[in-house]
Write a protein that holds these residues in place. Structure first.
Motif, PDB file in Angstrom:
ATOM      1  N   ARG A 147       0.838  -1.197   0.000  1.00 33.34           N
ATOM      2  CA  ARG A 147       0.000   0.000   0.000  1.00 33.34           C
ATOM      3  C   ARG A 147       0.874   1.248   0.000  1.00 33.34           C
ATOM      4  N   ALA A 148       0.524   2.185  -0.854  1.00 30.27           N
ATOM      5  CA  ALA A 148       1.377   3.337  -1.128  1.00 30.27           C
ATOM      6  C   ALA A 148       1.146   4.477  -0.147  1.00 30.27           C
ATOM      7  N   ILE A 149       2.137   5.305  -0.022  1.00 33.58           N
ATOM      8  CA  ILE A 149       2.055   6.515   0.786  1.00 33.58           C
ATOM      9  C   ILE A 149       1.004   7.459   0.197  1.00 33.58           C
ATOM     10  N   GLY A 150       0.232   8.119   1.066  1.00 31.09           N
ATOM     11  CA  GLY A 150      -0.716   9.134   0.616  1.00 31.09           C
ATOM     12  C   GLY A 150      -1.875   8.600  -0.190  1.00 31.09           C
ATOM     13  N   ARG A 151      -2.230   7.334   0.013  1.00 29.38           N
ATOM     14  CA  ARG A 151      -3.301   6.742  -0.794  1.00 29.38           C
ATOM     15  C   ARG A 151      -4.685   7.259  -0.393  1.00 29.38           C
ATOM     16  N   THR A 152      -4.803   7.770   0.831  1.00 30.51           N
ATOM     17  CA  THR A 152      -6.036   8.400   1.295  1.00 30.51           C
ATOM     18  C   THR A 152      -5.656   9.645   2.092  1.00 30.51           C
ATOM     19  N   PRO A 153      -6.565  10.607   2.205  1.00 27.16           N
ATOM     20  CA  PRO A 153      -6.278  11.776   3.037  1.00 27.16           C
ATOM     21  C   PRO A 153      -6.167  11.374   4.503  1.00 27.16           C
ATOM     22  N   PRO A 154      -5.394  12.117   5.297  1.00 35.96           N
ATOM     23  CA  PRO A 154      -4.536  13.231   4.884  1.00 35.96           C
ATOM     24  C   PRO A 154      -3.192  12.742   4.331  1.00 35.96           C
ATOM     25  N   GLU A 155      -2.838  13.275   3.176  1.00 35.95           N
ATOM     26  CA  GLU A 155      -1.613  12.895   2.501  1.00 35.95           C
ATOM     27  C   GLU A 155      -0.431  13.669   3.084  1.00 35.95           C
ATOM     28  N   PRO A 156       0.712  13.026   3.287  1.00 35.02           N
ATOM     29  CA  PRO A 156       1.846  13.723   3.904  1.00 35.02           C
ATOM     30  C   PRO A 156       2.607  14.584   2.906  1.00 35.02           C
ATOM     31  N   SER A 157       3.345  15.535   3.433  1.00 38.19           N
ATOM     32  CA  SER A 157       4.190  16.394   2.614  1.00 38.19           C
ATOM     33  C   SER A 157       5.333  16.912   3.474  1.00 38.19           C
ATOM     34  N   GLY A 158       6.349  17.429   2.827  1.00 40.45           N
ATOM     35  CA  GLY A 158       7.425  18.107   3.532  1.00 40.45           C
ATOM     36  C   GLY A 158       8.344  17.203   4.331  1.00 40.45           C
ATOM     37  N   ALA A 159       9.004  17.825   5.318  1.00 38.61           N
ATOM     38  CA  ALA A 159      10.096  17.186   6.047  1.00 38.61           C
ATOM     39  C   ALA A 159       9.691  15.906   6.760  1.00 38.61           C
ATOM     40  N   ALA A 160       8.426  15.783   7.157  1.00 39.53           N
ATOM     41  CA  ALA A 160       7.988  14.575   7.858  1.00 39.53           C
ATOM     42  C   ALA A 160       8.195  13.333   7.003  1.00 39.53           C
ATOM     43  N   VAL A 161       8.130  13.490   5.678  1.00 35.11           N
ATOM     44  CA  VAL A 161       8.332  12.347   4.790  1.00 35.11           C
ATOM     45  C   VAL A 161       9.801  11.939   4.777  1.00 35.11           C
ATOM     46  N   ALA A 162      10.700  12.910   4.802  1.00 33.93           N
ATOM     47  CA  ALA A 162      12.129  12.590   4.883  1.00 33.93           C
ATOM     48  C   ALA A 162      12.430  11.831   6.167  1.00 33.93           C
ATOM     49  N   ASP A 163      11.851  12.284   7.270  1.00 33.12           N
ATOM     50  CA  ASP A 163      12.037  11.579   8.540  1.00 33.12           C
ATOM     51  C   ASP A 163      11.500  10.149   8.460  1.00 33.12           C
ATOM     52  N   TYR A 164      10.349   9.985   7.835  1.00 33.51           N
ATOM     53  CA  TYR A 164       9.734   8.669   7.711  1.00 33.51           C
ATOM     54  C   TYR A 164      10.646   7.699   6.962  1.00 33.51           C
ATOM     55  N   ILE A 165      11.271   8.173   5.911  1.00 36.92           N
ATOM     56  CA  ILE A 165      12.151   7.307   5.129  1.00 36.92           C
ATOM     57  C   ILE A 165      13.418   6.968   5.909  1.00 36.92           C
ATOM     58  N   LEU A 166      13.952   7.941   6.623  1.00 36.31           N
ATOM     59  CA  LEU A 166      15.266   7.782   7.226  1.00 36.31           C
ATOM     60  C   LEU A 166      15.250   7.161   8.615  1.00 36.31           C
ATOM     61  N   SER A 168      11.897   7.572  11.051  1.00 38.76           N
ATOM     62  CA  SER A 168      10.649   7.671  11.799  1.00 38.76           C
ATOM     63  C   SER A 168       9.670   6.561  11.422  1.00 38.76           C
ATOM     64  N   ARG A 169       8.742   6.290  12.333  1.00 37.60           N
ATOM     65  CA  ARG A 169       7.640   5.382  12.023  1.00 37.60           C
ATOM     66  C   ARG A 169       6.453   6.126  11.420  1.00 37.60           C
ATOM     67  N   GLY A 170       6.626   7.415  11.208  1.00 30.90           N
ATOM     68  CA  GLY A 170       5.588   8.206  10.575  1.00 30.90           C
ATOM     69  C   GLY A 170       4.846   9.087  11.558  1.00 30.90           C
ATOM     70  N   ALA A 171       4.888  10.397  11.313  1.00 27.69           N
ATOM     71  CA  ALA A 171       4.170  11.323  12.187  1.00 27.69           C
ATOM     72  C   ALA A 171       2.685  10.990  12.178  1.00 27.69           C
ATOM     73  N   PRO A 172       2.022  11.076  13.338  1.00 26.82           N
ATOM     74  CA  PRO A 172       0.590  10.739  13.400  1.00 26.82           C
ATOM     75  C   PRO A 172      -0.245  11.706  12.570  1.00 26.82           C
ATOM     76  N   GLY A 173      -1.364  11.198  12.089  1.00 23.59           N
ATOM     77  CA  GLY A 173      -2.303  12.039  11.361  1.00 23.59           C
ATOM     78  C   GLY A 173      -2.162  11.989   9.855  1.00 23.59           C
ATOM     79  N   PHE A 174      -1.253  11.160   9.334  1.00 21.53           N
ATOM     80  CA  PHE A 174      -1.048  11.063   7.885  1.00 21.53           C
ATOM     81  C   PHE A 174      -1.146   9.604   7.449  1.00 21.53           C
ATOM     82  N   THR A 175      -1.374   9.412   6.148  1.00 12.24           N
ATOM     83  CA  THR A 175      -1.432   8.068   5.584  1.00 12.24           C
ATOM     84  C   THR A 175      -0.059   7.690   5.056  1.00 12.24           C
ATOM     85  N   TRP A 176       0.611   6.788   5.754  1.00 16.18           N
ATOM     86  CA  TRP A 176       1.957   6.371   5.375  1.00 16.18           C
ATOM     87  C   TRP A 176       1.894   5.066   4.593  1.00 16.18           C
TER      88      TRP A 176
END
Length: 312
Positions: A147-166, A168-176
């Motif tokens: 299942r892909a990132i941002g497949r349903t709202p709320p879709e992530p953007s910005g620095a939180a995505v860099a953290d997720y890749i490197l 983080s387990r993903g900031a709450p409130g977004f579809t990872w």
């Protein structure tokens, strides 16, 4: 389904020693219902029978603009993606792998998703992915849906995505979820603005690109359907510790960002934890992640917040 816009879309097909699958991949590209399309095939110096098969396919489909770039030296997958980007005439570029299949409405679905998000958010700095059905090597049916990132709202953007890749387990409130160049479609201008893919990364190039897009404020969306069937294949660039070595190299490249987040040593341990997890070494994965939380304040804070919120 009505086309939301009629821009030319370049389908970029990468090929390397794929004589057993390239014809089906090209049929998948040619069979896209989006009428205003071209196909750019980049062969990365195949040593099997891929090139004659590609040329025969082109000869049999004079109704579609198909161009072949036949490389004389093997430069790797990200270099092939960059060649597609350099040759693309379309306003959008969609990447297809030589051993994958895409549903006939993949371009339509990704175009509609992109247009909807652009109108709603006032930006075209978007990478659009899709879910994908994964068939493991030696099997004939999908084992699972990635299942892909941002497949349903709320879709992530910005620095939180860099953290997720490197790290983080993903900031709450977004579809990872998952990334993957084999499911990616984006405006050519967005891809070119970041100078394409880093050719030093024969693995993890799409992750590096996504990090740079994120740090530039980019958005990540996806179609919540498995529009791509991905056939997992073995290769010399995939076995052993190759993936771990490139994951660590990725963190070294973005060390300055990680240091600002007080997460560099922990991010390296997270890379090892994820690698052990993929190798079904559960205890090594958990122990390494525990060390990461003890070593880095950012990772520890995230873990404590997850525990307080009932996460696992």
């Amino acid at each position: 389904m009505a086309e939301p816009f009629s821009d030319l879309i370049t389908i970029g097909v990468t090929c390397y020693n794929a004589e057993g699958t390239i014809e089906a991949a090209l049929e998948s590209a040619a069979g896209q219902r989006w009428l205003n399309k071209e196909i750019v095939v980049v062969d990365d110096c195949s040593t099997d029978g891929s090139i004659p098969l590609i040329r025969a396919f082109m000869a049999g489909r004079p109704d579609i603009v198909i161009r072949l770039i036949d490389k004389k030296t093997n430069a790797g997958y990200p270099a092939a993606l960059n060649t597609i980007l350099a040759e693309a005439r379309g306003a959008f570029v969609a990447f297809f792998d030589d051993d994958d299949l895409s549903d006939p409405d993949r371009l339509e679905q990704q175009a509609a998703r992109t247009e909807q998000y652009e109108k709603a958010h006032g930006t075209n700095a978007i990478l659009c992915y899709t879910n994908r059905a994964v068939i493991r090597e030696g099997e004939t049916a999908p084992s699972h849906i990635a299942r892909a990132i941002g497949r349903t709202p709320p879709e992530p953007s910005g620095a939180a995505v860099a953290d997720y890749i490197l790290w983080s387990r993903g900031a709450p409130g977004f579809t990872w979820g998952m990334f993957g160049s084999c499911t990616l479609m984006a405006r050519a201008s967005v891809l070119r603005a970041l100078n394409g893919f880093d050719e030093d990364f024969r693995r993890c190039a799409e992750w590096d690109f996504a990090i740079r897009h994120a740090l530039a404020g980019g958005h990540f969306v996806a179609v919540d359907r498995p529009l791509v069937t991905q056939r997992k294949t073995a290769g010399s660039d995939k076995g052993g510790a190759v993936s771990l070595n490139f994951a660590l190299k990725l963190r070294q490249k973005h060390k300055n960002w990680l240091c600002r987040r007080h997460a560099y040593p922990g991010a390296c341990l997270v890379a090892r934890s994820r690698y052990y997890g993929a190798q079904d070494r559960a205890w090594a994965s958990r122990l390494t992640y525990l060390c990461a939380t003890m070593l880095c304040p950012s990772i520890l804070r995230e873990r404590l917040a997850a525990l307080r919120g009932g996460g696992n």
